[in-house]
Design a protein around this motif. Structure first.
Motif, PDB file in Angstrom:
ATOM      1  N   PHE A   1      69.929  76.309  -2.064  1.00  0.00           N
ATOM      2  CA  PHE A   1      71.323  75.752  -2.472  1.00  0.00           C
ATOM      3  C   PHE A   1      72.516  76.506  -2.324  1.00  0.00           C
TER       4      PHE A   1
ATOM      5  N   TRP B   1      68.508  62.277  -7.338  1.00  0.00           N
ATOM      6  CA  TRP B   1      68.568  63.441  -6.549  1.00  0.00           C
ATOM      7  C   TRP B   1      69.934  63.721  -6.110  1.00  0.00           C
TER       8      TRP B   1
ATOM      9  N   ASN C   1      71.137  65.637  -9.113  1.00  0.00           N
ATOM     10  CA  ASN C   1      70.455  66.991  -9.144  1.00  0.00           C
ATOM     11  C   ASN C   1      70.893  68.143  -8.235  1.00  0.00           C
TER      12      ASN C   1
ATOM     13  N   SER D   1      72.335  71.645  -9.332  1.00  0.00           N
ATOM     14  CA  SER D   1      71.685  72.832  -8.619  1.00  0.00           C
ATOM     15  C   SER D   1      72.511  73.698  -7.594  1.00  0.00           C
TER      16      SER D   1
HETATM   17  C1  LIG Z   1      66.236  69.402  -8.693  1.00  0.00           C
HETATM   18  O1  LIG Z   1      66.541  70.625  -8.477  1.00  0.00           O
HETATM   19  C2  LIG Z   1      65.935  71.682  -8.608  1.00  0.00           C
HETATM   20  C3  LIG Z   1      66.298  72.946  -8.230  1.00  0.00           C
HETATM   21  O2  LIG Z   1      67.565  73.239  -9.429  1.00  0.00           O
HETATM   22  C4  LIG Z   1      64.445  71.698  -7.904  1.00  0.00           C
HETATM   23  O3  LIG Z   1      63.609  72.613  -8.164  1.00  0.00           O
HETATM   24  C5  LIG Z   1      63.890  70.184  -8.355  1.00  0.00           C
HETATM   25  O4  LIG Z   1      62.856  70.012  -7.539  1.00  0.00           O
HETATM   26  C6  LIG Z   1      65.054  69.111  -8.202  1.00  0.00           C
HETATM   27  N1  LIG Z   1      64.368  67.825  -8.711  1.00  0.00           N
HETATM   28  C7  LIG Z   1      64.429  66.721  -7.936  1.00  0.00           C
HETATM   29  C8  LIG Z   1      63.923  65.559  -8.598  1.00  0.00           C
HETATM   30  O5  LIG Z   1      64.933  66.445  -6.883  1.00  0.00           O
END
Ligand SMILES: *[C@@H]1O[C@H](CO)[C@@H](O)[C@H](O)[C@H]1NC(C)=O
Ligand SMILES: *[C@@H]1O[C@H](CO)[C@@H](O)[C@H](O)[C@H]1NC(C)=O
Ligand SMILES: *[C@@H]1O[C@H](CO)[C@@H](O)[C@H](O)[C@H]1NC(C)=O
Ligand SMILES: *[C@@H]1O[C@H](CO)[C@@H](O)[C@H](O)[C@H]1NC(C)=O
Ligand SMILES: *[C@@H]1O[C@H](CO)[C@@H](O)[C@H](O)[C@H]1NC(C)=O
Ligand SMILES: *[C@@H]1O[C@H](CO)[C@@H](O)[C@H](O)[C@H]1NC(C)=O
Length: 889
Positions: free
Chosen positions: A481, A554, A557, A561
């Motif tokens: 990220f 997604w 998230n 992240s």
């Molecule tokens: C969301 O982001 C985290 C990292 O912050 C990652 O580990 C996780 O797999 C992600 N979840 C999805 C559902 O993409």
């Protein structure tokens, strides 16, 4: 942006020349104190120019008295100086005079003024004999010039200017001292209603306003050239430079400004032999600070205009103009003819309606019975939603880069565009501008993604999903990220066979090599990426069929992240307020609405530590620059969120210190920005920028503060000016420029899209139709058309986003799909009825989620229409027909 303004300083410092570094002001001879009821002023005894200007009995000096010894050289301007150009009638050549160029002690005169002098010794020999007086004008300080033609032929004066010096010198000052000592000034280029408004950078305490004495219109406002010296750094990131009040400007308009469209008609005046002319300026204090400037101006008999929603107005929608002058209006004329219609409804109220074909700059000239002329400067845009539709189209076609052989991995993407060349900017010696990161490189994809949050489009989203998978989540970002500073770089060996444009200078620090470009250590860059994901989350959540590569969770998230990654210790500037980070707040709100509580908690904790830190700081508006207007937005958002009220107040004041309101589209709500053309513009220079991203972003602070305190209508007035800025940037083809060049030799939008994106973020998050019970002009709507029937108030929305805030009820109403087309409320019962509909060029959504927020805590509204269920902390409204009405109580 920019990390290294000091390398810029080093380059220009070679101009310093020892021979010029001499005090010609005559400082050792001391000062003369001028005391009036409202001011304690000092002029230099020898040169009789203004040295210090303090409100009576106060300690705050609007002038850089402490730096005067650094500004005592020839060519350094002060209040009281005069510049002019003249020619004898019949001659074509203009002869220049400038009291600062070759200073000599002036001749003290005794005229009954506080101080008076003949300027002959300090001016070139010629027929104009100029006397300067410092006078007492009803307790204010006045500066008056008498110009006599002592020659034998008529003389045409084609330029006449009064330099204006205030303490905007940030050079070698600590942040706390800048806040304590400095001021920023901006003009209202409005002829006899012209003004210079000066506010302390803290935004707190008395403000200053300069107005005409007698027949001294502000026809133009000219940037003054001074030699650069290291000790003050004139014309740099720490010292923008000074301007002058220009009464006559024909000699410039004919020469240096030829072919440009000036704000006012350039003019000259002819002086017969033995004839004389008087001009002057008056300095007045607004004791109550910036909010008191209009009443101060009105109080000294000058005309005041108050436009709602401001002076950037969409075609097809009537705006309000309140003329609060002392003299009757004789006539109102418009240029271009017919572009606006103005209809008087009495008591100084006018309805101003742009014609269906109007677009761009329009000047309204008001002639008063007492001979004063006031110009009010409008900018007519397309209707807001149409301008945004054009923008989305232009970004995803003209700016859509598809060359997948690109060795920098930039395709497909929305890239920086050169509108003047009608081409995508594939190379720039400032790597990031062509590298899809930093404000000036990320701006275009940022705007394209944010546009989807407001008004999604299926074709645009399909392209943006391919950009996200093909470039954003691949080359701009790494898999942890991190966000790179640029995907483009200058390193020929790393891209064999690629041809760098040999006409560009690749030797500067801005031409990063691959390692530098790929360093992901600049926190600002993370905001753009988080916002881009959030735009697609919002679109996909409200219109599930529009996103195909991923599901909405997604995108949410990814944005979450990216923020968390930005807050890690290896990232610089993450303890500063970041431009656009109001979107972090939106992301937190959405995590909460989605029930993603562990993410919401982690994000809250990360933001809290920053807000805690800011709350301990006297001036918490840090930045990568020595002085900036970027930190306030984030500091405000999180300080408010965590209840740090004194930091909140300090931040709002700080924004009001650099965001004026005047009847001119270019300066109304225009936050101070003056160096980013160096880092993202096509025309690279230090210059007061008009509606650079500071406008849209700092407006978020003022609009939010207004929503919490809807009786403070000044906040809305300035804030709405700011949030309208990013609409004016969108041209008729949908191209949006990063800012407008304010210097009179240019007066045009920059050629590059550059860092427009953050300005558009401000628009999407801040623009609404706002209803306000204005303390000055009564019940009005900003961004919509209001009709009051006595028992109820109806409003047709016309803002670009079509969401609403009802000030008198303290209620903010938002939808995630479709628009709020119109609404009605009953002040007596607080009942609200809103009508939802959908724009014709946006996909049809089956439902909209409606959120209703009380911003003042006085009353919680709920949906009263039967059969409505709740979801994501709001109400789910079926959009079963073209228009759906919902009742709230
Ligand atoms: C969301 O982001 C985290 C990292 O912050 C990652 O580990 C996780 O797999 C992600 N979840 C999805 C559902 O993409
Ligand atoms: C002039 O004003 C300055 C600053 O207010 C003050 O220090 C000084 O004593 C004054 N001089 C006279 C002669 O009043
Ligand atoms: C210029 O004006 C001053 C002040 O009125 C006067 O004393 C002086 O004689 C004039 N000079 C000329 C050359 O006319
Ligand atoms: C300035 O003018 C005001 C009124 O016009 C008068 O009351 C005051 O005494 C004057 N002050 C000085 C210092 O001349
Ligand atoms: C695509 O990029 C490659 C590599 O820079 C270049 O050689 C090629 O000419 C480009 N194609 C077009 C159509 O511009
Ligand atoms: C409005 O709702 C909030 C959250 O449920 C609550 O804390 C607050 O007391 C309510 N305000 C009023 C005036 O009822």
């Amino acid at each position: 942006m920019s990390q290294i303004f000091c390398s810029f300083l080093v380059v220009v410092s070679v101009l310093t020349s020892a021979v010029l570094c001499r005090d010609t002001l005559g400082l050792p001879d001391g000062y003369i104190n001028l005391t009036t009821a409202n001011f304690d002023a000092e002029i230099v005894r020898n040169a009789q120019v203004l040295a210090s200007l303090k409100p009576a009995g106060g300690t705050f000096d609007f002038l850089p008295f402490d730096y005067l010894s650094l500004r005592a050289k020839n060519g350094q301007y002060h209040g009281g100086d005069i510049t002019f150009r003249y020619r004898t009638s019949g001659s074509t050549t203009w002869i220049t005079g400038d009291s600062s160029r070759s200073r000599k002690k002036v001749t003290a005169l005794s005229t009954g003024a506080l101080a008076a002098s003949g300027l002959t010794p300090t001016l070139p020999t010629g027929p104009l004999n100029i006397t300067r007086e410092w006078i007492n004008v009803s307790g204010d300080l006045g500066l008056q010039f008498t110009i006599v033609n002592s020659g034998y032929s008529a003389i045409e004066i084609g330029s006449l200017g009064f330099p204006a010096e205030f303490n905007s010198i940030f050079t070698n000052r600590q942040a706390i001292d800048i806040s304590r000592l400095c001021s920023l000034s901006d003009p209202y280029i409005g002829m006899h209603a012209g003004q210079i408004r000066v506010a302390p950078t803290s935004g707190d305490g008395p403000a200053l306003v300069v107005t005409p004495l007698g027949d001294t219109p502000m026809e133009a406002y000219r940037n003054l050239e001074e030699t650069y010296y290291d000790d003050t750094a004139y014309g740099s990131q720490v010292f923008e430079g000074f301007y002058e009040w220009q009464v006559l400007s024909k000699a410039w308009a004919e020469n240096e400004w030829a072919g440009k469209e000036p704000w006012n008609e350039p003019s000259s005046r002819t002086l017969q032999p033995g004839g004389s002319l008087k001009f002057g300026l008056r300095f007045s204090v607004a004791k109550g600070g910036v909010r008191d400037l209009d009443s101060t101006v009105r109080g000294i008999g000058m005309p005041v205009a108050h436009g709602v929603p401001g002076y950037i107005i969409p075609r097809g929608t009537a705006a309000d103009l309140f003329l609060q002058g002392w003299s009757a209006v004789n006539s109102i004329t418009v240029k271009p003819t017919g572009a606006l219609a103005s209809d008087s409804t009495g008591n100084g109220h006018y309805t101003v309606t742009p014609s269906r074909s109007a677009w761009g700059r329009v000047r309204l000239t008001v002639a008063y019975a007492d001979g004063k002329v006031q110009t009010i400067h409008y900018y007519v845009t397309k209707p807001g939603t149409e301008a945004i539709a054009n923008l989305g189209q232009s970004l995803t076609t003209d700016q859509w880069f598809t060359n997948t052989s690109d060795p920098f991995g930039r395709a497909p993407s929305v890239m920086t565009y050169d509108y003047e060349a009608r081409s995508i900017l594939q190379q720039d010696s400032r790597a990031w501008v062509a590298g899809l990161s930093d404000e000036a490189g990320a701006g275009s994809f940022l705007a394209a993604c944010m546009k989807q949050a407001a008004h999604p489009n299926a074709g645009q989203i399909m392209k943006l999903e391919s950009f996200i998978d093909g470039v954003l989540w691949k080359t701009i970002q790494t898999f942890d990220f991190a966000v790179r500073k640029s995907t483009f770089f200058y390193e020929p060996d790393a891209v064999p066979g690629y041809t760098y444009d040999s006409s560009m200078d690749w030797s500067s620090w801005t031409s990063w090599n691959k390692a530098s470009a790929y360093t992901p250590d600049r926190a600002y860059d993370y905001v753009h990426v988080a916002a881009a994901y959030w735009g697609l989350y919002r679109a996909g959540r409200a219109y599930p069929s529009l996103i195909k590569s991923h599901t909405w969770d997604w995108y949410l998230n990814q944005s979450y992240s990216t923020i968390i990654r930005a807050m890690q210790d290896d990232i610089a500037y993450n303890q500063d307020g970041l431009m656009g980070e109001t979107v972090f707040g939106e992301i937190l709100t959405d995590l909460t609405r989605e029930g993603l509580s562990s993410q919401a908690q982690a994000l809250t904790a990360a933001m809290k530590s920053r807000a805690d830190q800011w709350n301990t700081e006297a001036v918490p508006f840090g930045s990568e620059m020595a002085w900036d207007s970027t930190g306030q937005e984030g500091v405000y958002y999180w300080s408010k969120y965590f209840g740090y009220t004194s930091t909140v107040t300090k931040t709002v004041n700080s924004v009001l210190g650099y965001m004026p309101t005047v009847p001119h589209w270019g300066w109304n709500g225009n936050a101070r920005r003056y160096w980013d053309n160096i880092y993202g513009g096509k025309l690279r220079r230090i210059e007061r920028q008009i509606h650079h991203y500071g406008s849209g972003l700092n407006a978020l602070v003022l609009l939010s503060a207004f929503r919490s305190n809807p009786s403070d209508s000044y906040l809305l007035r300035v804030g709405y000016g700011g949030t309208s800025g990013p609409v004016s940037s969108i041209n008729q083809d949908g191209f949006a420029a990063a800012s407008f060049h304010s210097w009179p030799d240019t007066l045009k939008w920059d050629g590059f899209s550059g860092d427009y994106g953050p300005n558009f973020v401000g628009l999407v998050l801040g623009t609404r139709t706002y209803v306000v019970q204005d303390s000055d002009v009564g019940l009005v709507a900003y961004g919509g058309v209001l009709t009051s029937s006595g028992t109820s108030v109806s409003v047709q929305t016309a803002d670009p986003v079509r969401r609403i805030f009802i000030g008198p009820l303290g209620v903010l109403i938002t939808v995630d799909a479709g628009i709020i087309n119109n609404f009605r409320y009953v002040p007596g019962t607080c009942a609200i009825s809103i009508t939802l509909s959908q724009l014709s060029d946006v996909p049809v959504a089956a439902n909209a989620v409606l959120w209703v927020e009380s911003t003042t805590g006085t009353r919680n509204h709920s949906v009263a229409t039967a059969g409505i269920t709740t979801t994501r902390l709001g109400w789910q409204i079926p959009l079963s027909s073209a228009s759906v009405t919902v009742q709230l109580t």
